[in-house]
Design a protein around this motif. Structure first.
Motif, mmCIF file in Angstrom:
data_model
loop_
_atom_site.group_PDB
_atom_site.id
_atom_site.type_symbol
_atom_site.label_atom_id
_atom_site.label_comp_id
_atom_site.label_asym_id
_atom_site.label_seq_id
_atom_site.Cartn_x
_atom_site.Cartn_y
_atom_site.Cartn_z
ATOM 1 N N UNK A 1 31.280 3.316 38.532
ATOM 2 C CA UNK A 1 32.107 4.637 39.146
ATOM 3 C C UNK A 1 32.894 5.129 38.177
ATOM 4 N N UNK A 2 33.561 4.177 37.273
ATOM 5 C CA UNK A 2 34.599 4.776 36.255
ATOM 6 C C UNK A 2 33.559 5.566 35.010
ATOM 7 N N UNK A 3 32.403 4.914 34.790
ATOM 8 C CA UNK A 3 31.410 5.687 33.659
ATOM 9 C C UNK A 3 31.212 7.041 34.370
ATOM 10 N N UNK A 4 30.913 7.093 35.607
ATOM 11 C CA UNK A 4 30.576 8.335 36.267
ATOM 12 C C UNK A 4 31.807 9.165 36.103
ATOM 13 N N UNK A 5 32.974 8.889 36.427
ATOM 14 C CA UNK A 5 33.958 9.687 36.266
ATOM 15 C C UNK A 5 34.265 10.361 34.924
ATOM 16 N N UNK A 6 34.032 9.161 33.997
ATOM 17 C CA UNK A 6 34.241 9.887 32.453
ATOM 18 C C UNK A 6 33.180 10.608 31.893
ATOM 19 N N UNK A 7 31.976 10.509 32.627
ATOM 20 C CA UNK A 7 30.728 11.372 32.133
ATOM 21 C C UNK A 7 31.252 13.038 32.594
ATOM 22 N N UNK A 8 31.379 12.703 33.932
ATOM 23 C CA UNK A 8 31.651 14.229 34.667
ATOM 24 C C UNK A 8 32.826 14.729 33.941
ATOM 25 N N UNK A 9 34.094 14.042 33.643
ATOM 26 C CA UNK A 9 35.215 14.615 32.976
ATOM 27 C C UNK A 9 34.828 15.206 31.626
ATOM 28 N N UNK A 10 33.963 14.436 30.995
ATOM 29 C CA UNK A 10 33.672 14.988 29.554
ATOM 30 C C UNK A 10 33.014 16.367 29.776
ATOM 31 N N UNK A 11 32.118 16.472 30.552
ATOM 32 C CA UNK A 11 31.377 17.682 30.838
ATOM 33 C C UNK A 11 32.374 18.675 31.094
ATOM 34 N N UNK A 12 33.168 18.365 31.984
ATOM 35 C CA UNK A 12 34.099 19.420 32.682
ATOM 36 C C UNK A 12 35.281 19.851 31.582
ATOM 37 N N UNK A 13 35.836 18.841 31.036
ATOM 38 C CA UNK A 13 36.899 18.973 30.188
ATOM 39 C C UNK A 13 36.859 19.374 28.846
ATOM 40 N N UNK A 14 35.814 18.682 28.121
ATOM 41 C CA UNK A 14 35.397 18.887 26.746
ATOM 42 C C UNK A 14 34.262 19.850 26.627
ATOM 43 N N UNK A 15 33.132 19.668 27.214
ATOM 44 C CA UNK A 15 32.197 20.648 26.712
ATOM 45 C C UNK A 15 32.275 22.014 27.269
ATOM 46 N N UNK A 16 32.463 22.272 28.453
ATOM 47 C CA UNK A 16 32.866 23.558 29.130
ATOM 48 C C UNK A 16 34.070 24.210 28.178
ATOM 49 N N UNK A 17 35.134 23.411 28.139
ATOM 50 C CA UNK A 17 36.242 24.014 27.363
ATOM 51 C C UNK A 17 35.799 24.517 26.005
ATOM 52 N N UNK A 18 35.075 23.683 25.138
ATOM 53 C CA UNK A 18 34.721 23.848 23.825
ATOM 54 C C UNK A 18 33.806 25.309 23.756
ATOM 55 N N UNK A 19 32.845 25.252 24.962
ATOM 56 C CA UNK A 19 31.878 26.548 24.972
ATOM 57 C C UNK A 19 32.626 27.780 25.411
ATOM 58 N N UNK A 20 33.296 27.517 26.424
ATOM 59 C CA UNK A 20 34.581 28.430 26.721
ATOM 60 C C UNK A 20 35.130 29.228 25.542
ATOM 61 N N UNK A 21 35.870 28.346 24.656
ATOM 62 C CA UNK A 21 36.722 28.850 23.535
ATOM 63 C C UNK A 21 35.923 29.425 22.451
ATOM 64 N N UNK A 22 34.708 28.781 22.077
ATOM 65 C CA UNK A 22 33.829 29.785 21.145
ATOM 66 C C UNK A 22 33.352 30.919 21.696
#
Length: 425
Positions: A360-381
């Motif tokens: 469950x923790x791995x799942x949370x970290x994976x979902x957080x990475x997509x939402x907080x890192x990948x999505x924000x970086x894509x939006x920033x660029x």
């Protein structure tokens, strides 16, 4: 997303149109959770469909000059391409292994051959993977494309890395610019070709900042040690750590109190401090590089401008770290409560719940990475980029180019150099 937003230019210069991104991201968390769970139960096979869903999600929410992009790749293409790539790579690995066993003298050479060969193959795969993504991306109904030679790109990258080794890393920004020019100069939008004037000098300053922070103090301490040892360092200065793991070294206690022993300890401390500090500057360099390379790209009379700032690359990782700490704190509190309940009730089976919590923790970290890192970086660029002279985009004609084969990215997946989501170009 709304229609095209024209950026006013009171000076009477060329018109600019903003690149828009729908930041609502409805459904992204569910997409990440579903992709993670199905990848587990299918032993990783579903990840090809998950990657495809992520690309389609971000592509369709990004609008250039008012028109959203499209991505029509499929998970089946990626999966079949991966299987074909494995069918090519496995025999290569078996031949190298067989030669190492049959000819012991070849064993040491095979390590070098494997490293160089796999590196060049990886560069080849990166270029082919980009070609697949380009031919599966459409804008205003026009398919993107990429020509050029993956063999030439791999040879180019290999030659540059040799130069980087010979120049102690100083050629790195020039390699990045040269490979960027090759990629962009072979990128097509419909029947029109993009061009790039990316220059290593444009990102040399940020790179030197990292370079000097990482190596400057170490070089200084090293020179001081050479002077203190009269340019003849003792061979027993570093010895294996008693009771440590193989490869663990410490400063020989026999040199305690000596200048060279003190400098050796300072050097170790400098290494521990400077290398992580230099790594913290990597997002700063990446932001500057992205901005410079965006400004160097053109499509006929159409150009790009970027106002990307380093803080927009740091912020996603900062938010992700805080979110991760929150998850770990909640897990720690839950573990403490379970321990207290187990001691008071004598039901020690509650500890088994912690094992179930791990995925469950791995799942949370994976979902957080997509939402907080990948999505924000894509939006920033995306949202810091503007199209210069957007009216000239109307003159671009669609081509009859066919979409690429999934094999083009399958090799990159097999070599683990593909990446699920490419930010920027």
């Amino acid at each position: 997303m709304d229609g095209p937003m024209t950026i006013p230019n009171p000076a009477g210069g060329p018109q600019r149109a903003a690149v828009a991104f729908d930041a609502r991201l409805d459904g992204l968390i569910w997409l990440a959770v579903k992709g993670f769970l199905l990848s587990i139960v299918t032993f990783g096979i579903y990840r090809f469909w998950y990657v495809t869903d992520l690309r389609r999600f971000f592509w369709t929410r990004t609008a250039v000059a008012g028109s959203p992009a499209e991505y029509n790749g499929t998970g089946k293409e990626l999966f079949l391409g991966f299987l074909v790539a494995l069918a090519i790579l496995v025999p290569v690995y078996l031949v190298l292994f067989g030669l190492s066993v049959a000819v012991p003298a070849f064993a040491s050479v095979s390590v070098v051959v494997s490293f160089v060969g796999l590196f060049l193959l990886g560069q080849f795969a990166i270029y082919r993977g980009r070609r697949y993504r380009a031919t599966r991306t459409l804008w205003r109904g026009m398919r993107l494309g990429q020509d050029g030679s993956a063999f030439a790109y791999a040879a180019r990258a290999g030659g540059w890395w040799l130069v980087i080794v010979l120049t102690f890393g100083l050629a790195f920004p020039f390699m990045r610019a040269d490979l960027e020019r090759y990629r962009i100069n072979h990128t097509l939008v419909g029947t029109s070709r993009m061009t790039s004037t990316a220059s290593g000098r444009s990102v040399l300053g940020p790179f030197l900042l990292i370079y000097l922070l990482a190596l400057g103090p170490l070089v200084g301490v090293g020179l001081a040690m050479l002077v203190a040892a009269d340019f003849s360092l003792p061979t027993d200065l570093m010895i294996p750590k008693p009771g440590g793991n193989p490869g663990d070294l410490i400063v020989n206690p026999a040199y305690d109190g000596s200048t060279i022993g003190l400098l050796a300890k300072i050097g170790i401390g400098t290494l521990v401090l400077c290398v992580p500090a230099a790594l913290l500057l990597v997002p700063y360099y990446r932001a500057r590089e992205t901005r410079a390379f965006m400004a160097a790209a053109r499509l006929g009379g159409v150009g790009l401008e970027s106002t990307l700032r380093a803080r927009q690359f740091y912020w996603p990782y900062f938010v992700y770290a805080l979110s991760g700490l929150g998850v770990l704190l909640a897990l720690g509190i839950a573990a403490t409560l379970l321990a207290a309940v187990s001691q008071s009730t004598g039901i020690h089976g509650l500890y088994a719940l912690l094992i179930l919590v791990y995925p469950v923790v791995l799942l949370l970290f994976g979902a957080l990475y997509v939402r907080q890192v990948q999505a924000r970086l894509w939006a920033a660029v995306a949202t810091t980029t503007a199209v210069v002279n957007p009216g000239e985009l109307d003159a671009i004609l669609a081509s009859a180019r066919a979409p690429g084969s999934g094999l083009q990215e399958g090799l990159a997946d097999a070599l683990d150099v593909g990446g699920s989501l490419q930010i920027g170009f």
